[in-house]
Every structure is written in structure tokens, then in C-alpha cells.
Design a protein around this motif. Structure first.
Motif, PDB file in Angstrom:
ATOM      1  N   PRO A 128       0.829  -1.210   0.000  1.00 47.25           N
ATOM      2  CA  PRO A 128       0.000   0.000   0.000  1.00 47.25           C
ATOM      3  C   PRO A 128       0.864   1.261   0.000  1.00 47.25           C
ATOM      4  O   PRO A 128       2.044   1.230   0.344  1.00 47.25           O
ATOM      5  N   GLU A 129       0.257   2.371  -0.366  1.00 44.39           N
ATOM      6  CA  GLU A 129       0.956   3.654  -0.326  1.00 44.39           C
ATOM      7  C   GLU A 129       0.967   4.189   1.101  1.00 44.39           C
ATOM      8  O   GLU A 129       0.073   3.917   1.894  1.00 44.39           O
ATOM      9  N   THR A 130       2.010   4.957   1.397  1.00 46.74           N
ATOM     10  CA  THR A 130       2.112   5.643   2.682  1.00 46.74           C
ATOM     11  C   THR A 130       2.238   7.139   2.409  1.00 46.74           C
ATOM     12  O   THR A 130       3.039   7.544   1.563  1.00 46.74           O
ATOM     13  N   ARG A 131       1.453   7.949   3.110  1.00 49.26           N
ATOM     14  CA  ARG A 131       1.487   9.395   2.893  1.00 49.26           C
ATOM     15  C   ARG A 131       1.635  10.123   4.219  1.00 49.26           C
ATOM     16  O   ARG A 131       1.123   9.688   5.252  1.00 49.26           O
ATOM     17  N   ALA A 132       2.339  11.225   4.170  1.00 52.03           N
ATOM     18  CA  ALA A 132       2.496  12.085   5.342  1.00 52.03           C
ATOM     19  C   ALA A 132       2.503  13.533   4.866  1.00 52.03           C
ATOM     20  O   ALA A 132       2.913  13.826   3.735  1.00 52.03           O
ATOM     21  N   HIS A 133       2.070  14.444   5.723  1.00 52.48           N
ATOM     22  CA  HIS A 133       1.918  15.840   5.322  1.00 52.48           C
ATOM     23  C   HIS A 133       2.543  16.770   6.362  1.00 52.48           C
ATOM     24  O   HIS A 133       2.869  16.360   7.473  1.00 52.48           O
ATOM     25  N   ASN A 134       2.704  18.018   5.939  1.00 55.61           N
ATOM     26  CA  ASN A 134       3.238  19.085   6.814  1.00 55.61           C
ATOM     27  C   ASN A 134       4.627  18.751   7.353  1.00 55.61           C
ATOM     28  O   ASN A 134       4.927  18.979   8.529  1.00 55.61           O
ATOM     29  N   LEU A 135       5.478  18.210   6.484  1.00 54.28           N
ATOM     30  CA  LEU A 135       6.854  17.905   6.887  1.00 54.28           C
ATOM     31  C   LEU A 135       7.703  19.174   6.871  1.00 54.28           C
ATOM     32  O   LEU A 135       7.560  20.025   5.984  1.00 54.28           O
TER      33      LEU A 135
END
Length: 356
Positions: free
Chosen positions: A219-226
């Protein structure tokens, strides 16, 4: 006596009127039957002779999906599929493809059985290798009732253009051989593309994990506001409140891992530094830290020495642009042929990999 005669005349008139009504009714029913039969034959004749011959150039995900939709439409008499690679080359394509809920619903209506397709589910999305999907669609096309002429290991050429011109009836040509294909040009369409800004900067990296023996979908992994601290490289952010923060996406299978960075277009000190400083160790360090922080729990961390010869990446931030062909459809009256070029769906948001 006059009353009996009048009754006899009235009865005779009624009988004649009834016979006339019956005759009119029979004529009306006959005419209605002739009309229905004629319309049925005409509609069947029109449906049969209005069917298309569909020619699909390119057996990638877009090309094979187009062929599948055409085969299930009921408006096609024959499908011709042209691809320059062999089936084994298509099957061995290791890049991963992801299907969102809308794509899954659409393809299921056209016969794609995701429950019997090798891959994995996550958050209602389906992930699999491109090669697995291509092999599955080819198998479905081979079994379909519509005549399908699948020509693998055959490069599109001027001779095939002449063959398409000679096909009887209406012909629909869908060119899906990618931005480097020559089918659009050979068919008389411009292969020029325009690039539209998307209001974002981005960078891309690929990591080849040779320690993995097979390519298992993930699956894809996403993260934000790095936020990145680049003080060690002489760059720093003066006002962190104005920094919108980066988004990172990690995707691909266990053997081929990909990391994409994106940020809303802005001119903060950090973004300026990543756009202007050409320091490969800086970008390699960013991608390595992102991967080790947001990878799946069962994956091993990647050390600096491990990624040194296994990671290719953008050397700095580039503007993300949407590529779209200038000419997407044409109609040739002399041969009664439509040509549609590959749509923008297959070329959306291309990250510059730094390898061109």
C-alpha cells in the motif's frame, strides 16, 4: 309494417358499420405490425452496420483498459491490439499501479475481478504490479467473444497505417504508446505536448531493494506538513509559520520503492534553498530520512551506504507540470476513421526524476 322495415334497415346499417370498423381495425393492426417489424429489422441492421473496428496502439494500462472497455461496449465488431513488446516483457514490468475506488467501480462493471487479481487492498484502494494487471487483461481479451487480433512484438509503422486505411467501415484508432511513441505522428496528428503549471514543486526518488527476492505489492504511505532542518547545509527557515510544509508519498512494491515529495508553490527560504542548491548529498539525505521515517513497519531501514548506489533521485526541486497533448482527436473523412490520442490521465503530474 313500416316499423319492421325500419328495424331491418337499421340492423343492416349497424352490421355494415360493424364490418367497416372491423376492417379498419384489422388494417390498423396490420400496418402497426408491418411498422414494428420494419423498425426491428432496421434497428438490427443499423446496429450491425454501425459497429466499429477499434485499433489500440500500445498495451500499457491505458491501452489494455481501452481495449477491454471497447470489447464490453457491444458496439465493436473487431479489436486490433498492436504492441512492440512481447507478453513476457509486459508481464515482467515491475512498477506498481494503484486503483482508487472510482477506477475499481468502473473496471468492475467491465469485467475486472479484483478479488482474483494478485495484489493488496488498503483504504478501499487496490495495489498491484503493472505486469500482473496487463497479463490479466490480456487473458480476458483472449477469452472474449469479440474477435480480438492481438499483435505483440510488432512495432507500429507506416505499413500498419496503410492497413488501417484499408479496413472496411468505420474505424476508431486509440494511440496509447506513451509520450515517446510515434503512432500519433504516423497517423497525421501532432505529437507535441503542452505543459500546464500545477502550482506546486516536487522531487522524486526511486530505491532498488536488491535484498528482496520478489516484488510484492504494498500500500501507499502518505504524510503531510513535513519540515526539514537544513542548517547543516547552510540553509535555514526564517519564518516557519509561512512554510506550508511538504507532503511525502512512499509507494511501489517491496523490490521497487518510490518516494515523491511535493509542496505548494511558494518562495520560503527552505523552498528556495532546495530549488537552487545543487547538492546531491542533501537530497539523498532528505529522501533517506523520509523513507526510514514513514516506511512500513516490516521494512528494513536504509542506511546511507545502502542507498548510495541503489537510489536515483531528483537533484533539487522542480516545478510539477501537467502534460497534455496539443492534438487529441481527428477525423479522416476519406477513410471514415477517428483517431484519439492518449489522454492526460496517463501523464498526470509527472515528477522530473533528474535522469533526463
Amino acid at each position: 309494417m313500416r316499423c319492421e322495415a325500419d328495424d331491418i334497415i337499421s340492423t343492416e346499417e349497424s352490421r355494415m358499420l360493424f364490418c367497416q370498423t372491423q376492417c379498419q381495425l384489422l388494417v390498423t393492426c396490420f400496418m402497426l405490425g408491418v411498422f414494428i417489424a420494419t423498425k426491428t429489422v432496421y434497428d438490427k441492421f443499423r446496429r450491425e452496420f454501425s459497429k466499429l473496428t477499434v485499433v489500440v496502439i500500445g498495451a500499457g494500462p491505458i491501452g489494455l483498459s481501452s481495449a477491454l472497455v471497447a470489447a464490453k461496449s457491444g458496439r465493436v465488431s473487431k479489436i486490433i491490439l498492436i504492441e512492440e513488446n512481447s507478453r513476457s516483457e509486459l508481464m515482467n514490468r515491475s512498477n506498481q499501479i494503484a486503483f482508487d475506488t472510482r477506477s475499481i467501480s468502473f473496471l468492475r462493471r467491465h469485467g475486472v475481478d479484483f478479488d482474483n487479481l494478485e495484489g493488496c487492498w488498503d483504504n478501499l484502494c487496490f495495489f498491484t504490479r503493472i505486469g500482473v494487471y496487463l497479463d490479466y487483461i490480456l487473458s480476458v481479451l483472449y477469452r472474449d467473444e469479440i474477435p480480438v487480433d492481438i499483435r505483440l512484438n510488432e512495432k507500429f509503422s507506416k505499413d500498419l497505417v496503410n492497413e488501417i486505411d484499408s479496413l472496411p467501415g468505420r474505424v476508431l484508432v486509440i494511440t496509447c504508446d506513451g509520450p515517446n511513441g510515434n503512432s500519433s505522428r504516423l497517423l497525421g496528428l501532432s505529437d507535441d505536448a503542452i505543459q500546464l503549471p500545477c502550482g506546486a514543486y516536487g522531487a522524486f526518488a526511486s530505491l532498488q531493494r536488491d535484498d528482496q527476492l520478489s516484488s510484492v505489492p504494498k500500500p501507499e504511505t502518505r504524510a503531510h506538513n513535513l519540515k526539514f532542518d537544513l542548517t547543516a547545509y547552510g540553509a535555514y527557515v526564517e519564518d516557519k509559520e509561512t512554510d506550508p510544509g511538504f507532503s511525502v508519498k512512499i509507494f511501489g512494491n517491496t523490490r521497487n520503492r518510490y518516494i515523491a515529495l511535493a509542496i505548494t508553490k511558494c518562495e520560503t527560504a527552505l523552498v528556495k534553498a532546495l530549488r537552487t542548491i545543487l547538492d546531491r548529498s542533501l537530497m539523498r539525505n532528505i529522501f533517506t530520512k523520509c523513507f526510514n521515517t514513514y516506511k512500513s513497519s516490516e521494512e528494513k531501514s536504509a542506511s546511507e551506504s545502502y542507498v548510495l548506489n541503489r537510489m536515483t533521485f531528483s537533484p533539487r526541486l522542480f516545478e510539477i507540470k501537467l502534460s497534455q497533448k496539443c492534438e487529441t482527436v481527428a477525423y479522416f473523412d476519406d477513410s471514415d476513421m477517428f483517431v484519439i490520442t492518449e489522454g492526460e490521465a496517463a501523464r498526470n503530474y509527472n515528477f522530473h526524476t533528474g535522469k533526463v
